[in-house]
Design an enzyme around this catalytic site. Structure first.
Site, PDB file in Angstrom:
ATOM      1  CD  GLU A 128     -38.225   4.446 183.545  1.00 56.98           C
ATOM      2  OE1 GLU A 128     -37.668   3.472 183.167  1.00 56.98           O
ATOM      3  OE2 GLU A 128     -37.944   5.717 183.426  1.00 56.98           O
ATOM      4  CB  THR A 181     -31.649   5.624 187.343  1.00 58.50           C
ATOM      5  OG1 THR A 181     -31.389   6.294 185.942  1.00 58.50           O
ATOM      6  CG2 THR A 181     -32.334   6.577 188.003  1.00 58.50           C
TER       7      THR A 181
HETATM    8  N1  HSE Z   1     -36.140  11.480 187.943  1.00 60.77           N
HETATM    9  C1  HSE Z   1     -35.262  10.387 187.818  1.00 60.77           C
HETATM   10  C2  HSE Z   1     -34.028  10.735 188.582  1.00 60.77           C
HETATM   11  C3  HSE Z   1     -34.962  10.291 186.097  1.00 60.77           C
HETATM   12  O1  HSE Z   1     -33.613  11.616 188.348  1.00 60.77           O
HETATM   13  O2  HSE Z   1     -33.427   9.681 189.324  1.00 60.77           O
HETATM   14  C4  HSE Z   1     -33.828   9.163 185.948  1.00 60.77           C
HETATM   15  O3  HSE Z   1     -33.731   9.173 184.290  1.00 60.77           O
END
Ligand code: HSE
Length: 307
Positions: A128, A181
């Site tokens: 991630e 993201t």
């Molecule tokens: N919590 C993260 C965001 C998840 O919202 O940036 C990304 O899938």
């Protein structure tokens, strides 16, 4: 066992009020991976189908997550991975998490399970970090634990699995645009007011309590996000319309899935979830936006072995 074929579920992160802390695993959509042991050390991605993504180990989330595990393992060999992507990158339903979590879960199985699920989350978070610049756990945790999870803390890592009410269904619509993201994190404000904080943690507590007690009404009224949704929804075509139609069709609540652009709604029962899907579909059909739509049960187990 030298080889394993697995299903790696899509996930909804944030779940409205729980930015970076809440997530849930889905049943109806996910990737497949085949992972095998090799005498050569290291990780090799030998096949990647379905998406145009890098296969170089250090540029691939599965490769990086796998290396994080290998570093802590006394295993002398390596692994080959074939990745069959069904979850589109930049869709908001945990595409990178499925590959990161799948890689470390499969490796752990093939090594005789030396690591705990919580340790696997830690390794998968490295994938991630590569994908979004931040090692968030709210997609990889539900992919690995199944069901809903709460990331109570990242350092030290503390993941709390949360039970899912039996009749809870998710409807997810993905307008066919890509939102990275990393980009949708950059537009967020870094400070919130005390008033916003109070509203948000009230809803997180309410949602978790609703999930523990099968209280669908409480789940519905807690699916509120005053902080992130108003900013990110600007990137999503017709978000307000999709949300209001979903709720008018009986959804308990509706919000952005992860960092978007997918939109999710929760419903009590499959029949309502299908009605919600129809209402969401009509919004995009009327304005000529391509979409993919899924109606899914909550996946209580997360990653599964495929025969
Ligand atoms: N919590 C993260 C965001 C998840 O919202 O940036 C990304 O899938």
């Amino acid at each position: 066992m030298n080889e394993i074929k697995i299903f790696c579920p899509a996930t909804i992160a944030n779940v409205s009020c729980g930015f970076d802390v809440l997530g849930v695993a889905l049943d109806a959509v996910g990737d497949e991976m085949t992972v095998r042991k090799t005498p050569e050390k290291g990780i090799r991605i030998t096949k990647l189908e379905g998406q145009d993504l890098p296969t170089a180990t250090l540029k691939n989330v599965a490769g990086v997550a796998g290396l994080a595990l290998l570093e802590k393992s006394d295993y002398d060999g390596g692994f080959e991975m074939e990745i069959y992507k069904k979850i589109k990158a930049g869709s908001g339903i945990g595409s990178s998490a499925a590959s990161s979590a799948g890689a470390v879960w499969a490796m752990n199985e093939l090594l005789g399970k030396p690591f705990t699920t919580q340790e696997l989350v830690k390794f998968a978070m490295e994938g991630e970090r590569l994908a979004s610049g931040v090692a968030h756990a709210d997609n990889v945790a539900p992919a690995l634990f199944g069901g809903f999870t709460l990331v109570r803390s990242c350092a030290p890592l503390d993941i709390i699995p949360i039970p899912s009410p039996r009749e809870l269904y998710a409807t997810i619509i993905h307008p066919q645009i890509e939102v990275k993201t990393s980009d949708s994190r950059k537009i967020l404000k870094t400070n919130i007011t005390l008033k916003e904080g109070i509203q948000q943690w009230g809803n997180v507590g309410g949602l978790v309590a609703g999930l523990f007690t099968d209280d669908y009404e409480l789940i519905g009224r807690s699916l509120v996000d005053h902080i992130v949704e108003p900013i990110r929804s600007i990137l999503i075509p017709a978000f307000d319309k999709v949300k209001s139609k979903a709720v008018a069709s009986g959804a308990l609540g509706c919000g952005i899935s992860g960092s978007g652009p997918s939109i999710f709604a929760f419903s009590k029962g499959e029949e309502i979830a299908e009605k919600v899907a129809q209402a969401m579909r009509e919004v995009y059909q009327n304005i000529g936006i391509d979409y993919e739509i899924h109606v899914s049960k909550i996946n209580p187990l997360g990653i599964k072995i495929l025969e």
